[in-house]
Write a protein that holds these residues in place. Structure first.
Motif, PDB file in Angstrom:
ATOM      1  N   ALA A  70       1.024  -1.344   0.360  1.00 50.76           N
ATOM      2  CA  ALA A  70      -0.343   0.133  -0.063  1.00 50.76           C
ATOM      3  C   ALA A  70       0.897   1.527  -0.309  1.00 50.76           C
ATOM      4  O   ALA A  70       0.757   2.390  -0.669  1.00 50.76           O
ATOM      5  CB  ALA A  70      -1.195   0.024   1.335  1.00 50.76           C
ATOM      6  N   LYS A  71       1.905   0.963   1.016  1.00 56.03           N
ATOM      7  CA  LYS A  71       3.152   2.302   0.640  1.00 56.03           C
ATOM      8  C   LYS A  71       3.766   3.035  -0.084  1.00 56.03           C
ATOM      9  O   LYS A  71       3.207   3.904  -1.238  1.00 56.03           O
ATOM     10  CB  LYS A  71       4.027   2.232   1.714  1.00 56.03           C
ATOM     11  N   ARG A  73       2.617   1.480  -3.272  1.00 58.70           N
ATOM     12  CA  ARG A  73       1.430   2.313  -4.382  1.00 58.70           C
ATOM     13  C   ARG A  73       1.906   4.007  -4.411  1.00 58.70           C
ATOM     14  O   ARG A  73       0.748   4.494  -4.877  1.00 58.70           O
ATOM     15  CB  ARG A  73      -0.158   1.443  -4.666  1.00 58.70           C
ATOM     16  N   GLU A  74       1.171   4.001  -2.913  1.00 64.11           N
ATOM     17  CA  GLU A  74       0.734   5.841  -2.246  1.00 64.11           C
ATOM     18  C   GLU A  74       1.876   6.506  -2.418  1.00 64.11           C
ATOM     19  O   GLU A  74       1.791   7.392  -3.653  1.00 64.11           O
ATOM     20  CB  GLU A  74       0.646   6.145  -1.348  1.00 64.11           C
ATOM     21  N   LEU A  75       3.435   5.965  -2.313  1.00 62.96           N
ATOM     22  CA  LEU A  75       4.580   6.609  -3.139  1.00 62.96           C
ATOM     23  C   LEU A  75       4.335   6.933  -4.625  1.00 62.96           C
ATOM     24  O   LEU A  75       4.749   8.107  -5.435  1.00 62.96           O
ATOM     25  CB  LEU A  75       5.667   6.259  -2.310  1.00 62.96           C
ATOM     26  N   GLN A  77       2.371   6.319  -7.204  1.00 62.54           N
ATOM     27  CA  GLN A  77       1.160   7.438  -7.168  1.00 62.54           C
ATOM     28  C   GLN A  77       1.451   8.990  -7.224  1.00 62.54           C
ATOM     29  O   GLN A  77       1.373   9.748  -7.963  1.00 62.54           O
ATOM     30  CB  GLN A  77       0.104   6.579  -7.321  1.00 62.54           C
ATOM     31  N   LYS A  78       2.504   9.143  -5.541  1.00 65.16           N
ATOM     32  CA  LYS A  78       2.272  11.160  -5.542  1.00 65.16           C
ATOM     33  C   LYS A  78       3.401  11.664  -6.840  1.00 65.16           C
ATOM     34  O   LYS A  78       3.136  12.561  -6.488  1.00 65.16           O
ATOM     35  CB  LYS A  78       2.561  10.651  -4.062  1.00 65.16           C
TER      36      LYS A  78
END
Length: 157
Positions: A70-71, A73-75, A77-78
């Protein structure tokens, strides 16, 4: 240069001799994130062992594999969103051509990190660090496999 590219490294219990030098070089130019399933105490200890030349943008510890995924994917996309929003002539030109910009490069062992490696823009598996035979998940989840050299059993050269 693309300021929105970042690196993410997986570190094991024993630091390789070259780790501090490589991470210092990379962290001087791009953000470096530490994501680990190990305790926060151990993550901070590793950070200190690497020395003051290595700068982590963030340290995330006590992560289960799904939290690491999850982390990542978050990074990823950011960083892609930040790169896409760029206003330089280069960013506008690449956008006009439809070129994907930014994203996360993750380096891991390819065993527990396979889903996160696959989710990163580019996943680099240090397959030599896995015990025994080459893991199928390392092969399937990575864009690049780095194998141990026979003359370097500890991977320190």
């Amino acid at each position: 240069e693309d300021p929105c590219a970042a690196w993410l490294f997986h570190l094991q219990d024993r630091l390789k001799k070259s780790s501090a030098h490589v991470l210092a070089d990379v962290s001087g130019e791009r953000p470096v994130y530490m994501l680990t399933g190990d305790s926060n105490t151990n993550a901070v200890s590793v950070s200190q062992q690497l020395g003051s030349d290595v700068r982590f943008a963030e340290i995330h510890a006590d992560l289960r594999p799904e939290e690491k995924l999850a982390k990542v994917r978050e990074l990823d996309q950011k960083l892609k969103a930040e790169a896409t929003a760029g206003t330089s002539w280069r960013a506008r030109f690449l956008r006009m051509l439809g070129v994907t910009q930014g994203g996360l490069v993750m380096v891991g062992d390819g065993v527990n990190d396979a889903p996160a490696l696959a989710a990163a823009t580019a996943g680099i598996s240090l397959a030599a660090q896995a015990d025994g035979a080459l893991s199928a998940t390392a092969v399937e989840g990575s864009d690049v496999l780095v194998l141990r050299q026979a003359r370097d059993p500890d991977g320190d050269e």
